[in-house]
Design an enzyme around this catalytic site. Structure first.
Site, PDB file in Angstrom:
ATOM      1  CB  CYS A 281      16.370   1.543  66.346  1.00 14.68           C
ATOM      2  SG  CYS A 281      17.721   0.079  66.549  1.00 14.68           S
ATOM      3  CD  GLU A 282      12.034   5.050  63.295  1.00 12.63           C
ATOM      4  OE1 GLU A 282      11.021   5.429  63.307  1.00 12.63           O
ATOM      5  OE2 GLU A 282      12.960   6.115  63.321  1.00 12.63           O
TER       6      GLU A 282
ATOM      7  CE1 TYR B 214      10.088  13.123  44.333  1.00 13.85           C
ATOM      8  CE2 TYR B 214       8.441  11.925  43.284  1.00 13.85           C
ATOM      9  CZ  TYR B 214       8.682  12.874  43.360  1.00 13.85           C
ATOM     10  OH  TYR B 214       8.231  14.266  42.635  1.00 13.85           O
TER      11      TYR B 214
ATOM     12  N   PRO C 285       6.891  16.010  34.721  1.00 11.00           N
ATOM     13  CG  PRO C 285       7.392  14.289  33.647  1.00 11.00           C
ATOM     14  CD  PRO C 285       7.026  16.298  33.432  1.00 11.00           C
TER      15      PRO C 285
ATOM     16  NE  ARG D 247       4.119  10.026  42.429  1.00 12.34           N
ATOM     17  CZ  ARG D 247       4.552  10.436  43.514  1.00 12.34           C
ATOM     18  NH1 ARG D 247       4.831   8.916  44.667  1.00 12.34           N
ATOM     19  NH2 ARG D 247       5.047  10.922  44.841  1.00 12.34           N
TER      20      ARG D 247
ATOM     21  CE1 TYR E   3       5.334  11.461  51.587  1.00  8.55           C
ATOM     22  CE2 TYR E   3       6.352   9.976  51.341  1.00  8.55           C
ATOM     23  CZ  TYR E   3       6.311  11.346  51.109  1.00  8.55           C
ATOM     24  OH  TYR E   3       7.437  12.556  50.739  1.00  8.55           O
TER      25      TYR E   3
ATOM     26  N   GLY F 163       2.999  15.998  38.731  1.00  9.20           N
ATOM     27  CA  GLY F 163       1.965  14.716  39.668  1.00  9.20           C
ATOM     28  C   GLY F 163       1.645  14.050  39.767  1.00  9.20           C
TER      29      GLY F 163
HETATM   30  N1  LLP Z   1       7.283  19.967  39.894  1.00  7.40           N
HETATM   31  C1  LLP Z   1       7.324  20.406  40.970  1.00  7.40           C
HETATM   32  C2  LLP Z   1       7.727  22.529  41.185  1.00  7.40           C
HETATM   33  C3  LLP Z   1       7.307  19.822  41.807  1.00  7.40           C
HETATM   34  O1  LLP Z   1       7.047  19.551  43.642  1.00  7.40           O
HETATM   35  C4  LLP Z   1       7.268  18.220  42.638  1.00  7.40           C
HETATM   36  C5  LLP Z   1       7.185  17.175  43.237  1.00  7.40           C
HETATM   37  C6  LLP Z   1       7.319  18.171  40.510  1.00  7.40           C
HETATM   38  C7  LLP Z   1       6.992  18.560  39.585  1.00  7.40           C
HETATM   39  C8  LLP Z   1       6.887  16.215  40.171  1.00  7.40           C
HETATM   40  O2  LLP Z   1       6.050  15.407  40.890  1.00  7.40           O
HETATM   41  P1  LLP Z   1       5.960  14.012  40.280  1.00  7.40           P
HETATM   42  O3  LLP Z   1       5.501  14.332  39.028  1.00  7.40           O
HETATM   43  O4  LLP Z   1       6.703  13.606  40.194  1.00  7.40           O
HETATM   44  O5  LLP Z   1       4.813  13.720  41.033  1.00  7.40           O
HETATM   45  N2  LLP Z   1       8.169  12.577  48.362  1.00  7.40           N
HETATM   46  C9  LLP Z   1       7.007  12.882  47.964  1.00  7.40           C
HETATM   47  C10 LLP Z   1       7.158  13.716  46.394  1.00  7.40           C
HETATM   48  C11 LLP Z   1       6.798  14.795  47.063  1.00  7.40           C
HETATM   49  C12 LLP Z   1       6.558  15.262  45.619  1.00  7.40           C
HETATM   50  C13 LLP Z   1       7.207  16.769  45.569  1.00  7.40           C
HETATM   51  N3  LLP Z   1       6.830  17.210  44.585  1.00  7.40           N
HETATM   52  C14 LLP Z   1       6.527  10.967  47.742  1.00  7.40           C
HETATM   53  O6  LLP Z   1       7.578  10.604  47.778  1.00  7.40           O
HETATM   54  O7  LLP Z   1       5.309  10.828  46.867  1.00  7.40           O
END
Ligand code: LLP
Length: 433
Positions: free
Chosen positions: A362-363, A391, A292, A294, A335, A249
């Site tokens: 088309c939107e 993502y 991590p 992202r 988002y 996150g």
């Molecule tokens: N661990 C779990 C259990 C998760 O559900 C996620 C992300 C992560 C780790 C990794 O999180 P990160 O470090 O990438 O923030 N599609 C959305 C993001 C959805 C995240 C889902 N879970 C976007 O494009 O912002």
């Protein structure tokens, strides 16, 4: 000048990304084109590993959340950096196995794993399964028994932590489809169920509070709550669980005003709190995991497009249309995500043209951004959008029957295809008459 660490203007006046001329990439491979710097991915992995070593003596593992960008090249690269891999579906698991990732370092997440997925995981001896519900614990117990295996499990606990981020990507609040609530006693019920099972080895607790988080406090609070939970499990059952996964996150910079925390800062703060708790409560320091996604890939990716129609609506807005859109990057539509961009073949010119970057679907909501400042564009220019490594590819679709773009990776300064471009023939290849 650019949000990406790997971007600069080269002698030809073109945008260079990770040492490679992006205009040349667009000419060589066509557009739209995802470009991922594996050199950058390796550097990001190294930052996390160094932080875990420095602040926690390396007693843990960093898992790459492969949902952020999953293909064989990326799975291989992060594994070669010593990372474990978080997978969340049979498809991600299969990709990891095909990439040759050591199953012992694969961790299987998901709030509704199917029978087929659990079987695939247990048959292949994945290292850890993060169990999300009581029903899933029953499934794991049964399937592991049938296969004559003992599954290593962590129970996903929901700590009731609210991190300030977009509602769709917040996961640690009580009202959530994810995990078992600590407050409501469900997490403890899960722990007791797992402890009672002959086919489950309960290793610890895992959690994930959300995504694109810019503050350290939610992670520290989360760690504290989970340590308290581990402590109360020991009080109640006499069992000391030895593993703690605090999830991912960690926010990244999409626009200059974003101010992300470094891996060193987050891991340092979490590790300090965990160590303090352990010292004060005579509790052994757990094997600590971070997850991590992202933060490993977002800034190591850009997308290249060709500019098509440029429409200037007097006194209203300029629309710069590109040959991609929400089918390769749905994040604005989903988002209201923000991006920066640059006309790659005019990168040395002043960026003083404000426009909506529009996709070809088309939107009206099919935009990359509503107000992005770029160099004055013309049809045929190459537009680079930054910070698209996470993502984008993983959330792409075939909306409007658009083929998904190719992905080129830059590895040791050399470019090569990691995912080939879809063709029209691919699109109809699943159709029956
Ligand atoms: N661990 C779990 C259990 C998760 O559900 C996620 C992300 C992560 C780790 C990794 O999180 P990160 O470090 O990438 O923030 N599609 C959305 C993001 C959805 C995240 C889902 N879970 C976007 O494009 O912002």
């Amino acid at each position: 000048m650019f949000v990406s660490d790997h971007a600069k203007v080269n002698a030809a006046g073109n945008l260079e990304f990770s040492g490679v001329d992006t205009v040349a990439l667009a000419q060589k491979y066509g557009t739209p084109l995802y470009v991922t710097s594996l050199d950058g991915v390796k550097a990001s992995c190294a930052e996390f590993t160094a932080a875990l070593d420095k602040h926690y003596g390396g007693n843990g593992m960093i898992l790459y959340a492969s949902k952020a960008n999953c293909n064989k090249a990326i799975c291989k690269t992060v594994s070669s950096c010593g990372f474990g891999l978080d997978v969340v579906s049979g498809g991600e698991l299969y990709t990891a196995l095909q990439a040759g990732v050591d199953p012992a370092r694969i961790c299987f997440h998901g709030n509704n794993k199917t029978e087929t997925e659990l079987r695939l995981a247990i048959e292949n001896d994945v290292g850890r399964i993060f169990a999300d519900s009581l029903a899933e614990l029953d499934d794991i117990e049964r399937i592991a028994g049938e296969l004559g295996k003992k599954a290593k499990v962590l129970v996903r606990a929901n700590p009731g932590v609210e991190a300030s981020t977009h509602e769709y990507i917040m996961t640690g609040q009580v009202d959530s489809k994810f995990g078992l609530s600590i407050d409501k006693g469900d997490a403890l019920a899960g722990v007791l169920k797992a402890l009672a099972s002959d086919n489950i080895e309960l290793a610890g607790i895992d959690c994930h509070i959300g995504s694109q988080i810019f503050e350290v406090l939610p992670f520290v609070d989360e760690a504290e709550m989970l340590m308290n939970f581990l402590f109360s499990i020991r009080e109640l059952t006499g069992v000391t669980l030895g593993e703690l996964n605090v999830g991912g996150g960690f926010g990244v910079r999409y626009v200059p005003s974003d101010d992300p925390l470094s891996a060193d800062r987050i891991i340092g703060a979490v590790a300090a709190r965990v160590k303090r708790f352990c010292a004060e409560n005579d509790f052994p320091e757990p094997f600590l995991m971070f997850e991590p996604g992202r933060a490993i890939v977002a800034n190591n990716g850009i997308t290249l497009y060709t500019v098509g129609c440029v429409k200037e609506i007097a006194d209203v807005r300029n629309y710069v249309s590109i040959d991609g859109g929400m089918f390769d990057n749905p994040r604005y539509a989903l988002y209201g995500a923000r991006y920066t961009a640059c006309v790659a073949n005019k990168a040395s010119q002043p960026a003083d043209y404000r426009a909506a970057i529009a996709g070809k679907c088309c939107e009206s909501g099919d935009l990359i951004g509503k107000e992005i400042t770029i160099q004055r564009p013309e049809r045929g220019d190459i537009l680079a959008v930054f910070t698209t490594g996470a993502y984008n590819y993983s959330m792409a679709s075939n909306y409007n029957r658009n083929p998904r773009p190719a992905m080129v990776v830059i590895d040791d300064g050399e470019d090569r295809i990691a995912v080939r471009r879809e063709t029209y023939a691919d699109l109809v290849s699943f159709d029956e008459e």
